[in-house]
Every structure is written in C-alpha cells, then in structure tokens.
Design a protein around this motif. Structure first.
Motif, short mmCIF file in Angstrom:
data_model
loop_
_atom_site.label_atom_id
_atom_site.label_comp_id
_atom_site.label_asym_id
_atom_site.label_seq_id
_atom_site.Cartn_x
_atom_site.Cartn_y
_atom_site.Cartn_z
N HIS A 33 0.84 -1.20 0.00
CA HIS A 33 0.00 0.00 0.00
C HIS A 33 0.87 1.24 0.00
O HIS A 33 1.75 1.38 0.86
N PRO A 34 0.68 2.14 -0.97
CA PRO A 34 1.43 3.39 -0.96
C PRO A 34 0.79 4.39 0.00
O PRO A 34 -0.40 4.70 -0.12
N VAL B 2 5.96 5.85 -15.86
CA VAL B 2 4.95 6.01 -16.91
C VAL B 2 3.56 6.26 -16.33
O VAL B 2 2.62 6.57 -17.07
N ALA B 3 3.39 6.10 -15.02
CA ALA B 3 2.08 6.29 -14.39
C ALA B 3 2.30 6.54 -12.90
O ALA B 3 3.44 6.53 -12.42
N THR B 4 1.20 6.75 -12.18
CA THR B 4 1.26 6.86 -10.73
C THR B 4 0.21 5.95 -10.12
O THR B 4 -0.78 5.58 -10.77
N LEU B 5 0.43 5.60 -8.87
CA LEU B 5 -0.52 4.78 -8.12
C LEU B 5 -0.95 5.58 -6.89
O LEU B 5 -0.11 5.88 -6.04
N PRO B 6 -2.25 5.94 -6.79
CA PRO B 6 -2.69 6.76 -5.67
C PRO B 6 -2.84 5.95 -4.39
O PRO B 6 -2.98 4.73 -4.42
N ALA B 7 -2.82 6.64 -3.27
CA ALA B 7 -2.94 5.98 -1.97
C ALA B 7 -4.34 5.46 -1.72
O ALA B 7 -4.52 4.49 -0.97
N GLN C 196 -8.35 2.39 0.88
CA GLN C 196 -6.91 2.40 0.66
C GLN C 196 -6.56 1.50 -0.52
O GLN C 196 -7.20 0.46 -0.73
N THR C 197 -5.57 1.90 -1.27
CA THR C 197 -5.12 1.10 -2.41
C THR C 197 -4.12 0.04 -1.94
O THR C 197 -3.00 0.37 -1.54
#
Length: 260
Positions: A73-74, A89-94, A100-101
C-alpha cells in the motif's frame, strides 16, 4: 460502476465516485519525486485507477498462477515504472473508491515490487519502489470457477466455504485470470440490490462502459436466490448473503482467481 448496478443505485455510487475524484484533483498540485534528478506533478502522468487505461506497461503472463499473498500500500501517490530503474509512466494513488489502495505483488527484486494494477487493460502490471510502501500478507484467496459457477474462499490451505454464484452470461462473460479485491463500498441507498459492493481490479472484456462507469467487475449480493448457479450477469459475480459476509472480512488486495 459495477456491471450489474441497477439505475436506482448508480446515482448514489456516482456521487461517491465523484467525491473520490475530487480528492484526487485537489492533490494534483502536490509535487511527487519520480527519480533522483526529477520532480514532476501528479498531473504529468496517468493515475492507475479503475477508471483509467494505461499503456507501455508489462502484462501479467502467469494468468492463473498462485499469488504469494504479499500486498503493498502506498502511503502517498507513488510512481509506476515499466521496468525497475526505468522511467516512470504512471502513478498509483494511496486511495481509490473510498478505500486504501492495496495491490498484490507478482514479482520482487531488491528495492522493487511488480504489482497488479487496477487499470485497463486487464492483467496490467507495473514496478513500484519498495521504499515507503506498507507491506502485508493476506492468507486468503477467493477462487471463482465459471464452469461450475462456484465461489470458494480459502484461508491458506483451509477451506472457509464454497457457494453457488451467478457469473457473466455468454455475451458478457466474467473475465478470467488472477486479480484482487480493490475496494469495499456501501451503497447510500439502503434499498439497493446489495448492502456491499466489492470492486475487483479487472474489467469487462466486452463492455467498455456500464451505467456511466468503466465496466469494473465486482462481487456483490443479489435479492433473488434463483440467479445463483447461472451465467446471466453483465460480468459481475453475484453471491449469496453468507458469501458476501465472508468476502467483506477479507483484506483489500486479497488475490482473486477466476478460472474457466
């Protein structure tokens, strides 16, 4: 939106999604360091959510392989890379969909994890830096057999339960392969068809959109038990109330395997 959401629920769900989207918009101006010598804004790269389609990232080639159960989990938005040490190339949100991701790890290298992502196309993966991630392990697995129309939940080697479920029909099949529990949602409409919706990190392969959403596949309940054991949905997996209660207790990021 989940593929089987009737119209009376869609309005409430869209409100919830709108709030999530607004939160992400507010965070766009915050700088995120993506490399040792570069800092860009979140807006410069696509965000990996159930609403987006990504390109230039590797596919999960072990479609039916057993995941280790390691999930990460970020704590804040992090960069996603096509290869460890490459360019982002992308981002991963929290967070997304109000949860929660947590995403499952499919490969690990020193300082890096390759994870399943919730975006289109199905089975897309990306590399994230291990530093700063929260790490956990889910002992659980949810296995859906489209052939037998059964859902089985496992706790390590122990079977928690097996139930008859409804799966996608011939023209709108439930996508196969390994995915994960993405979020847990409660409809605002108490008269909705299911008290809980559990979106997965996968999408319909025949419907680009459904009910105003991106065609996200989900576990959810259904008021008419006659549907269980049939292939009649738009791709979602309708489960009986006892199964829904069990699924709701599983950690986010828990592996889900859909077999033919």
């Amino acid at each position: 939106m989940p593929l089987d959401a009737p119209r009376r629920f869609i309005g409430s769900a869209l409100v919830a999604v709108g709030l999530v989207a607004s939160t992400h918009t507010a965070a766009v101006a915050s700088p995120v360091t993506l490399a040792a010598d570069a800092s860009v804004t979140v807006a410069a790269l696509p965000s990996s959510t159930t609403f987006t389609q990504l390109s230039g990232l590797p596919q999960d080639t072990d479609t039916y392989g057993k995941l280790s159960g390691v999930v990460v989990h970020p704590g804040r938005t992090v960069a996603v890379y096509a290869q460890a040490g490459g360019k982002p190339v992308a981002t991963l949100p929290a967070t997304q969909l109000g949860s929660q991701t947590w995403v499952p790890v499919v490969e690990a290298r020193k300082g890096w994890y390759r994870v399943l992502l919730p975006s289109k196309p199905n089975h897309v993966t990306g590399w994230v830096k291990a530093a700063g991630l929260k790490k956990a392990r889910s002992r659980y697995r949810a296995i859906v057999s489209l052939g037998t129309k059964k859902l089985t939940v496992m706790n390590a080697s122990k079977k928690v339960g097996t139930w008859s479920v409804a799966v996608g029909g011939p023209e709108t099949p439930t996508p196969v392969g390994r995915t994960f529990l993405l979020a847990l949602m409660s409809p605002k409409d108490k008269a909705a068809y299911s008290p809980l919706i559990m979106p997965l990190g996968t999408h319909s392969t025949t419907l680009d959109t459904f009910g105003g959403g991106p065609g996200t596949v989900a576990f959810h309940g259904w008021p008419d038990p006659k549907v269980f054991g049939q292939a009649i949905t738009h791709g979602c997996i309708r489960v009986p109330a006892p199964a829904l209660k069990v699924l709701a207790k599983l950690p986010l990021g828990t592996p889900v395997l859909v077999t033919p």
